[in-house]
Design an enzyme around this catalytic site. Structure first.
Site, PDB file in Angstrom:
ATOM      1  N   ASP A  65      42.017  31.215  30.801  1.00  0.00           N
ATOM      2  CA  ASP A  65      41.949  32.636  30.511  1.00  0.00           C
ATOM      3  C   ASP A  65      42.736  33.377  31.590  1.00  0.00           C
ATOM      4  O   ASP A  65      43.225  32.791  32.556  1.00  0.00           O
ATOM      5  CB  ASP A  65      40.496  33.108  30.433  1.00  0.00           C
ATOM      6  CG  ASP A  65      40.343  34.318  29.524  1.00  0.00           C
ATOM      7  OD1 ASP A  65      41.328  35.057  29.315  1.00  0.00           O
ATOM      8  OD2 ASP A  65      39.225  34.542  29.004  1.00  0.00           O
ATOM      9  N   TRP A  66      42.836  34.670  31.439  1.00  0.00           N
ATOM     10  CA  TRP A  66      43.687  35.507  32.285  1.00  0.00           C
ATOM     11  C   TRP A  66      43.333  35.327  33.766  1.00  0.00           C
ATOM     12  O   TRP A  66      42.287  35.756  34.220  1.00  0.00           O
ATOM     13  CB  TRP A  66      43.521  36.962  31.869  1.00  0.00           C
ATOM     14  CG  TRP A  66      44.530  37.906  32.444  1.00  0.00           C
ATOM     15  CD1 TRP A  66      44.517  38.422  33.701  1.00  0.00           C
ATOM     16  CD2 TRP A  66      45.675  38.439  31.785  1.00  0.00           C
ATOM     17  NE1 TRP A  66      45.595  39.252  33.875  1.00  0.00           N
ATOM     18  CE2 TRP A  66      46.325  39.289  32.712  1.00  0.00           C
ATOM     19  CE3 TRP A  66      46.236  38.286  30.514  1.00  0.00           C
ATOM     20  CZ2 TRP A  66      47.493  39.986  32.394  1.00  0.00           C
ATOM     21  CZ3 TRP A  66      47.389  38.986  30.206  1.00  0.00           C
ATOM     22  CH2 TRP A  66      48.010  39.818  31.131  1.00  0.00           C
TER      23      TRP A  66
END
Length: 759
Positions: free
Chosen positions: A286-287
């Site tokens: 994820d980011w």
């Protein structure tokens, strides 16, 4: 005293060996021979380049010239949030024609519940209990997104949650693993279509692996504490269903699980996902979740974070630069085997090949105008209709089309941006059709009196007396519809709430308008269940619409005037108060379950003996039950359930039973009933939930019509993990219910006999 680093480096050495062994077979077998050919030609830096996901966000920008140079030199494998079609075309041309190896770029985007045609939030789609409709919504999303060159979406999110404080419940399929499994499969099929190589298909990315919805206290990004049995029996089930349905990619979660961040979790990513489930796609972080393992306290620095993520099995790093900055050096120093890098690149190339990007890298420009088409808008309208859940109706709904004057009140009645909900980067407020506009179109402007009461959902009342205009509008009308709820910004990622009541002075607005005595309908447009105890008795009807999307207005007008009967059912348990949270239907029974009847809080005698109030599992002030149970929802008709039959009464471990009942529409209107099957294993090797959803069917019947509904239930469907490595079904009695929600229904039972014994 033992050096604590000793244990860490021992673990790391094990992980590296484990990864090296795991990597070996990946590039063989049924793989396209181009994978091995490309790997043989690539430098280590080019391999690491494929493991980098770059792009744009609302908080950062990138110089286009720098981005183009990185693509040209093979430093980028995928790009996110590039939505200018000319830029997409240019960057892909550079990758294919000007980079040394001509490997195409994969373009991704958060297409969560629509691109331009916005469908209800995923929690609302879950309330349809209609996988076919959910699949159609995902297919339309793919058709629109692919016109921009997007071939990868960061959906479906299949994180189960039992806590409506969590902001991302809006993106969740709810609290139940069976319903989530069905919806996960539907979304994967919708996004990916029949052929992943088709130019209008999106590679699905099932997220967030894993237990993200179990965040402590409903606070986004917080730790999750999940026992092995619960992890397997609840939180991993929809992930497994999505992978089995062919999901091309998977995203790790931000949270840690019992001390290990999900982005550095080799047991989940290698042993379970790759080993047990046979996943052949790629895993993306994820980011910045790779480098976020540093503040977690799991990685010492960016190099350490990159090593941990790569060895654990993360193939592509989203936006942070631990791989780009440190992975070549880590390989050079022997801290990460190059076979780990080869495995990751093979996984990435495999999906690019399956998407047909090597054969047809450029987007299909012939469909650039296929946005917001009438069929797409009609599908969004139907999905919004079916997502709405009627929770109360004292006869005021449906409204008469002959009504002389309707008062429309509330901050959500004409809020075109807010009705779209969270994660709608490409939805436009000017495309939204609001409830106020739809009701004016239906009735004519002269028959609709409107006052928002409050500027936005969080506003405080002004004026003396407050709400004078709203009350005046109500007093001059035959009926009132109040549109309350939450703005879109109040749900979604990092938007958790400690208070689940309607924000601002909405409760006071509802009370003021209801005090006029006019028939009052409350429509709640929100990203989560809100606690409505303060206003529950004020409304004659209560309709939960979630955030319904682009076509909210026409869909709600259809329901309010009876063109369609509500058919949505709750995908989550609806609490009375935040103090009940977490609350969910498939809980354990405890040794002292609450009885049906309890002493009301106000009736507790003063000076009562300590043990006189029922020493059972409940709250003195709220009891043991929610406001509305999972699966609950009303229609404009009534249904009767009868003649439950379970056959045969005894089955072997590899057998099956049929559970059937007759459903009759006993009301005056055609309507759709969602018939639900629940099961319970009352005595097992580990305790089991009081009920578990095992089947459902939407049944549409005219007045007086009946249908026999039959569910086939296999013994294998009742198997569970015991947390000690065993996945099996226990012999013994199984109770079943066929009903209209998780608390009510016809009850029966059957027996699973032990191996080697007869019926």
């Amino acid at each position: 005293m033992r050096d604590p680093k000793w244990a860490r480096w021992t673990l790391c050495a094990f992980m590296i060996c484990h990864a090296a062994l795991s990597a070996a077979p990946t590039a063989a077998g049924d793989d396209d021979p181009r994978i091995a050919e490309l790997l043989a030609k690539m430098t280590l830096e080019e391999k690491v380049g494929q493991m980098n996901l770059r792009g744009f966000s609302s908080r950062s920008t990138q110089d286009p010239a720098i981005l183009e140079g990185q693509v040209r030199s093979g430093q980028i494998g995928a790009l996110i949030n590039v939505m200018d079609r000319d830029a997409v075309d240019r960057l892909q041309r550079i990758a294919v024609e000007e980079s040394r190896l001509g490997i195409p770029i994969l373009f991704g985007r958060d297409v969560i519940h629509g691109l331009r045609t916005i469908f209800p939030i995923p929690l609302g789609q879950a309330a349809t209990w209609n996988p076919e409709l959910v699949e159609r919504a995902a297919r339309i999303s793919a058709l629109e997104a692919s016109t921009f060159g997007v071939r990868w979406t960061f959906a479906p999110m299949v994180d189960l949650t039992r806590d409506p404080r969590w902001g991302r419940i809006a993106e969740s399929p709810g609290e139940d693993p069976f319903l989530a499994e069905r919806l996960a499969v539907a979304m994967v099929r919708g996004f990916q279509g029949d052929d992943l190589a088709a130019p209008d298909s999106l590679a699905a990315c099932v997220k967030h692996f894993a237990a993200y919805g179990a965040a402590e206290g409903g606070r986004d990004y917080a730790a999750a504490h999940v026992p092995e049995a619960q992890l397997r029996n609840v939180y991993l089930r929809p992930f497994r269903a999505a992978i089995d349905a062919g999901a091309a990619t998977l995203m790790t979660a931000f949270n840690e699980i019992d001390g290990v961040p999900a982005t550095g979790h080799p047991r989940l990513l290698r042993d379970v996902l790759r080993g047990e489930w046979g996943f052949r796609g790629f895993v993306v972080s994820d980011w910045e979740s790779v480098t976020e393992m540093i503040p977690h306290g799991f990685a010492a620095d960016a190099a350490d974070a990159g090593r941990l993520a790569a060895v654990a099995g993360v193939d592509l790093e989203m936006t942070s630069t631990a791989y780009a900055d440190h992975l070549p050096g880590l390989v050079g120093r022997g801290l990460v085997p190059e076979s780990v890098v080869d495995e990751a690149v093979a996984n990435l190339l495999r999906i690019k090949l399956r998407l047909g990007l090597f054969d047809r890298p450029q987007r299909d420009a012939g469909r650039d105008d296929s946005l917001l088409s009438e069929p797409f808008l009609e599908a969004a309208r139907e999905t919004a209709r079916q997502s709405a859940v009627l929770l109360r109706n004292d006869g005021v709904l449906p409204l008469s089309p002959e009504i002389r004057r309707l008062a429309v009140i509330g901050p959500m009645a004409d809020a075109p941006h807010e009705q779209l909900g969270t994660w709608t980067f490409d939805g436009r407020r000017e495309d939204s059709r609001t409830p106020l506009a739809a009701l004016r179109e239906r009735l004519g402007e002269d028959r609709v009196a409107y006052d928002p009461g409050l500027a936005v959902s969080r506003s405080r009342a002004t004026g003396e007396p407050p709400f004078a205009y709203a009350r005046a509008a109500a007093l001059g009308a035959d009926a009132v519809v109040i549109f309350a709820g939450e703005e879109a910004i109040l749900s979604g990622e990092a938007h958790s709430r400690a208070d689940l009541r309607l924000p601002g002075d909405q409760e006071a607005l509802i009370e003021a308008v209801a005090s006029t005595g006019k028939p009052t309908v409350l429509v709640v447009m929100s990203g989560r269940p809100n606690t409505l105890e303060a206003v529950y008795e004020d409304a004659d009807a209560l309709l939960v619409a979630w955030h319904p999307g682009t076509m909210a207005g026409p869909a709600l007008a259809d329901l309010l005037f009876g063109d369609a009967s509500p058919s949505g059912r709750l995908p989550v348990t609806w609490p009375k108060s935040v103090g009940q949270v977490p609350i969910y239907y498939n809980h354990k029974n405890t040794g002292r379950p609450a009885p049906e009847e309890l002493i009301a809080f106000d009736d507790i005698p003063v000076g009562a003996w300590q043990s006189s109030l029922s020493n059972t599992s409940h709250y003195l002030d709220l009891g043991a039950k929610p406001r509305f149970p999972f699966g609950f929802g009303l229609t404009y008709s009534t249904f009767e359930y009868a003649d439950l039959e379970v056959t045969p009464k005894t089955i072997p471990r590899d057998g099956a039973v049929d559970v059937s009942a007759t459903i009759t529409n006993t009301g005056p209107r055609a309507a759709t009933e969602v018939v639900q099957l629940y099961v319970r294993d009352p005595v097992a090797r580990i305790t089991r939930p009081v009920r578990e959803l095992a089947g459902f069917e939407r049944v549409t019947l005219g007045p007086g019509d009946s249908r026999r509904v039959t569910f086939r239930l296999r013994a294998d469907d009742l198997a569970f993990h015991d947390g000690f490595g065993r996945f099996d079904v226990d012999p013994g009695e199984i109770r079943v219910w066929v009903g209209w929600n998780a608390e009510e229904g016809l009850e029966g039972s059957f027996e699973i006999h032990a191996a080697g014994t007869g019926p």
